[in-house]
Design a protein around this motif. Sequence first.
Motif, mmCIF file in Angstrom:
data_model
loop_
_atom_site.group_PDB
_atom_site.id
_atom_site.type_symbol
_atom_site.label_atom_id
_atom_site.label_comp_id
_atom_site.label_asym_id
_atom_site.label_seq_id
_atom_site.Cartn_x
_atom_site.Cartn_y
_atom_site.Cartn_z
ATOM 1 N N ARG A 1 -86.284 7.422 -8.938
ATOM 2 C CA ARG A 1 -87.254 8.277 -8.273
ATOM 3 C C ARG A 1 -88.405 7.411 -7.794
ATOM 4 O O ARG A 1 -88.890 6.555 -8.510
ATOM 5 N N SER A 2 -88.812 7.654 -6.587
ATOM 6 C CA SER A 2 -89.916 6.893 -6.033
ATOM 7 C C SER A 2 -91.056 7.852 -5.695
ATOM 8 O O SER A 2 -90.905 8.686 -4.814
ATOM 9 N N LYS B 1 -94.518 9.357 -4.161
ATOM 10 C CA LYS B 1 -95.149 9.199 -2.858
ATOM 11 C C LYS B 1 -96.194 8.090 -2.930
ATOM 12 O O LYS B 1 -97.017 8.050 -3.830
ATOM 13 N N ARG B 2 -96.148 7.178 -1.997
ATOM 14 C CA ARG B 2 -97.084 6.053 -1.965
ATOM 15 C C ARG B 2 -98.404 6.463 -1.330
ATOM 16 O O ARG B 2 -98.431 7.177 -0.345
ATOM 17 N N THR B 3 -99.488 5.994 -1.884
ATOM 18 C CA THR B 3 -100.812 6.267 -1.354
ATOM 19 C C THR B 3 -101.174 5.180 -0.360
ATOM 20 O O THR B 3 -101.199 4.004 -0.709
ATOM 21 N N PRO B 4 -101.440 5.551 0.897
ATOM 22 C CA PRO B 4 -101.818 4.535 1.876
ATOM 23 C C PRO B 4 -103.232 4.034 1.647
ATOM 24 O O PRO B 4 -104.162 4.830 1.516
ATOM 25 N N ASN B 5 -103.385 2.740 1.548
ATOM 26 C CA ASN B 5 -104.687 2.085 1.433
ATOM 27 C C ASN B 5 -105.639 2.703 0.415
ATOM 28 O O ASN B 5 -106.754 3.078 0.755
ATOM 29 N N PRO B 6 -105.230 2.816 -0.835
ATOM 30 C CA PRO B 6 -106.164 3.366 -1.811
ATOM 31 C C PRO B 6 -107.352 2.431 -1.994
ATOM 32 O O PRO B 6 -107.226 1.219 -1.918
ATOM 33 N N SER B 7 -108.505 3.013 -2.224
ATOM 34 C CA SER B 7 -109.715 2.198 -2.299
ATOM 35 C C SER B 7 -109.862 1.487 -3.635
ATOM 36 O O SER B 7 -110.501 0.457 -3.720
ATOM 37 N N ARG B 8 -109.254 2.051 -4.692
ATOM 38 C CA ARG B 8 -109.430 1.435 -6.006
ATOM 39 C C ARG B 8 -108.300 1.841 -6.943
ATOM 40 O O ARG B 8 -107.899 2.992 -6.981
ATOM 41 N N TYR B 9 -107.823 0.893 -7.710
ATOM 42 C CA TYR B 9 -106.819 1.153 -8.733
ATOM 43 C C TYR B 9 -107.472 1.054 -10.100
ATOM 44 O O TYR B 9 -108.329 0.205 -10.326
ATOM 45 N N VAL B 10 -107.049 1.925 -11.029
ATOM 46 C CA VAL B 10 -107.654 1.947 -12.354
ATOM 47 C C VAL B 10 -106.567 1.954 -13.428
ATOM 48 O O VAL B 10 -105.398 2.204 -13.150
ATOM 49 N N SER B 11 -106.981 1.713 -14.654
ATOM 50 C CA SER B 11 -106.060 1.695 -15.793
ATOM 51 C C SER B 11 -105.680 3.114 -16.210
ATOM 52 O O SER B 11 -106.311 4.100 -15.808
ATOM 53 N N ILE B 12 -104.671 3.212 -17.067
ATOM 54 C CA ILE B 12 -104.255 4.501 -17.613
ATOM 55 C C ILE B 12 -105.407 5.119 -18.406
ATOM 56 O O ILE B 12 -105.679 6.317 -18.299
ATOM 57 N N LYS B 13 -106.108 4.315 -19.176
ATOM 58 C CA LYS B 13 -107.226 4.822 -19.977
ATOM 59 C C LYS B 13 -108.315 5.412 -19.087
ATOM 60 O O LYS B 13 -108.819 6.508 -19.338
ATOM 61 N N ILE C 1 -101.193 11.187 -19.055
ATOM 62 C CA ILE C 1 -101.082 10.343 -17.858
ATOM 63 C C ILE C 1 -99.734 9.637 -17.853
ATOM 64 O O ILE C 1 -99.050 9.584 -16.821
ATOM 65 N N ARG C 2 -99.311 9.104 -18.979
ATOM 66 C CA ARG C 2 -98.011 8.423 -19.060
ATOM 67 C C ARG C 2 -96.861 9.379 -18.756
ATOM 68 O O ARG C 2 -95.906 9.017 -18.077
ATOM 69 N N ARG C 3 -96.948 10.637 -19.236
ATOM 70 C CA ARG C 3 -95.912 11.629 -18.934
ATOM 71 C C ARG C 3 -95.886 11.943 -17.436
ATOM 72 O O ARG C 3 -94.816 12.084 -16.839
ATOM 73 N N MET C 4 -97.045 12.058 -16.834
ATOM 74 C CA MET C 4 -97.122 12.342 -15.403
ATOM 75 C C MET C 4 -96.516 11.199 -14.588
ATOM 76 O O MET C 4 -95.855 11.430 -13.571
ATOM 77 N N ILE C 5 -96.721 9.974 -15.035
ATOM 78 C CA ILE C 5 -96.116 8.819 -14.365
ATOM 79 C C ILE C 5 -94.601 8.855 -14.546
ATOM 80 O O ILE C 5 -93.842 8.662 -13.598
ATOM 81 N N ALA D 1 -92.852 11.354 -12.366
ATOM 82 C CA ALA D 1 -93.154 11.098 -10.948
ATOM 83 C C ALA D 1 -94.142 12.099 -10.356
ATOM 84 O O ALA D 1 -94.190 12.286 -9.157
ATOM 85 N N THR D 2 -94.958 12.719 -11.198
ATOM 86 C CA THR D 2 -96.023 13.595 -10.724
ATOM 87 C C THR D 2 -97.221 12.771 -10.268
ATOM 88 O O THR D 2 -97.971 13.187 -9.397
ATOM 89 N N LEU D 3 -97.374 11.610 -10.874
ATOM 90 C CA LEU D 3 -98.498 10.731 -10.581
ATOM 91 C C LEU D 3 -97.967 9.340 -10.244
ATOM 92 O O LEU D 3 -97.369 8.682 -11.095
ATOM 93 N N PRO D 4 -98.159 8.893 -9.005
ATOM 94 C CA PRO D 4 -97.700 7.544 -8.642
ATOM 95 C C PRO D 4 -98.480 6.473 -9.405
ATOM 96 O O PRO D 4 -99.684 6.615 -9.630
#
Length: 65
Positions: free
Chosen positions: A4-5, A7-19, A32-36, A39-42
């Motif tokens: 499962r892939s 949906k990719r976010t085009p040009n996100p401004s910032r990436y953060v940790s799971i915490k 958050i880990r379950r959502m990942i 595939a609910t959360l890319p």
Amino acid sequence: MSRRSPKRTPNPSRYVSIKFAAERAGVSTDTIRRMIADATLPAYRFRGQIRIALEDIDAAMRPIN
């Protein structure tokens, strides 16, 4: 075997940790880990660490109405 892939976010401004994502959304890191996992959360892997775009966190936590 197909993967499962999310949906990719085009040009996100910032990436953060799971915490950080969990704190921002007001949920646990396990949520958050379950959502990942379902595939609910890319999420993206950078040098062995999982990162999530802020835009994706906000989009996943939308109101029900």
